[in-house]
Design a protein around this motif. Structure first.
Motif, PDB file in Angstrom:
ATOM      1  N   ARG A 111     -31.393  42.885 -94.097  1.00 52.55           N
ATOM      2  CA  ARG A 111     -31.451  44.341 -94.182  1.00 52.55           C
ATOM      3  C   ARG A 111     -30.344  44.933 -93.323  1.00 52.55           C
ATOM      4  N   VAL A 158     -30.358  47.374 -91.348  1.00 53.29           N
ATOM      5  CA  VAL A 158     -30.757  47.671 -89.977  1.00 53.29           C
ATOM      6  C   VAL A 158     -30.708  46.432 -89.086  1.00 53.29           C
ATOM      7  N   ASP A 159     -31.019  45.277 -89.669  1.00 50.26           N
ATOM      8  CA  ASP A 159     -30.979  44.038 -88.890  1.00 50.26           C
ATOM      9  C   ASP A 159     -29.545  43.614 -88.610  1.00 50.26           C
ATOM     10  N   ARG A 203     -28.302  45.838 -85.863  1.00 53.42           N
ATOM     11  CA  ARG A 203     -28.841  45.490 -84.542  1.00 53.42           C
ATOM     12  C   ARG A 203     -28.207  44.218 -84.004  1.00 53.42           C
TER      13      ARG A 203
END
Ligand SMILES: [Mn+2]
Ligand SMILES: [Mn+2]
Ligand SMILES: [Mn+2]
Ligand SMILES: [Mn+2]
Lengths: 153, 153
Positions: free
Chosen positions: B56, B58-59, B62
């Motif tokens: 994803r 977002v991963d 991060r």
DNA sequence: CAGGATATGTAGCATAGGCTATATTCGACG
DNA sequence: CGTCGAATATAGCCTATGCTACATATCCTG
């Protein structure tokens, strides 16, 4: 897509402790990348000054392999960061900070090439790769390189 | 592209034959720098896919330590270069080319860390520095690393 | 099944570092 | 001492990478 059984969805729930460490490593690599040009220019300018007594924009550009306008911009950044000064139409000079940087960078460059050759890398490849590698060698790694070379003398 | 051959002049005295070589090395380092992000993203996405079944945005953001909007843009570049595909709100997937790149990059990453550790670099420094160094290790240098590690087993 | 939390998409801004094109200025020398 | 080629300066233009801010969409959970 295989459905994972992880309760918080497979995306971002479980905070793996190594995640921040990885992000930190990437961040440091980005930082090193942004310092790369400054380091190479400082080293090159020092070399030109030592060799020919002066560092002209056109020579910097030719040795870097970029257009002279590109060299002008980067030299402008070096000025902003207090690493060089320049007199209009008279070439570029290193400040004390610039000289210090150039010295550190040159020493590191040589040590990296030495290390690469010591582990069996052909000299040409060593010279080529070192130009990029050097900017990512931390002090700890540099010390290890020196130790390795020392032990093998 | 345009290969200028500036005839001798006041500031550029004799044409030293090593000058073009140096410019070429800088050029190759620039090239490696521009491929860096693609390589790191490919490797990271492959890791996320292997570990959690999906990657994803977002991963990725991060783990890379950047804002999600930044990851979106870079993933856009990966798409343009044919390395990944993505379904809206469904994460990112590697194309065949992306997978091939990720495999090469991962192998090189591991070999670089191994080499650094073998010459005495502390593991933490090795992991950190390898993230930047790996992108500047040519095939010839990589082969030398493998040979060195082999000989010392 | 509604709402809030999370993830995603998108827009706008900034800097760095490339380029070409077009002036100017310098300086070597005829 | 005037000219002209080389060096320098400057003005766009582009892409890559960052960021923040805000608008939607999705997905958990009560
Ligand atoms: Mn370098
Ligand atoms: Mn160098
Ligand atoms: Mn990396
Ligand atoms: Mn890596």
């Amino acid at each position: 897509m295989p459905d994972k059984r992880t309760p918080g969805s497979s995306s971002s729930h479980t905070i793996m402790p190594q995640e921040p460490a990885q992000a930190d490593r990437f961040g440091r690599a980005r930082q090193a990348r942004s310092a790369t040009l400054l380091e190479d220019y400082a080293e090159l300018i020092a070399d030109l000054l030592a060799t020919g007594g002066e560092a002209r924009t056109v020579d910097v550009a030719r040795r870097m392999g970029v257009a002279h306008a590109t060299a002008v911009k980067t030299i402008g950044r070096l000025k902003r960061e207090g690493l060089v000064t320049a007199l209009p139409y008279r070439g570029v000079f290193l400040t004390e900070a610039g000289h210090a940087l150039a010295d550190r960078v040159r020493a590191r460059h040589r040590l990296v090439v030495e290390l690469l050759v010591a582990v069996g890398v052909p000299v040409e490849d060593a010279e080529a790769d070192a130009e990029g590698i050097e900017h990512h060698v931390s002090d700890g790694t540099l010390a290890a390189f020196a130790g390795f070379l020392q032990a093998r003398k």
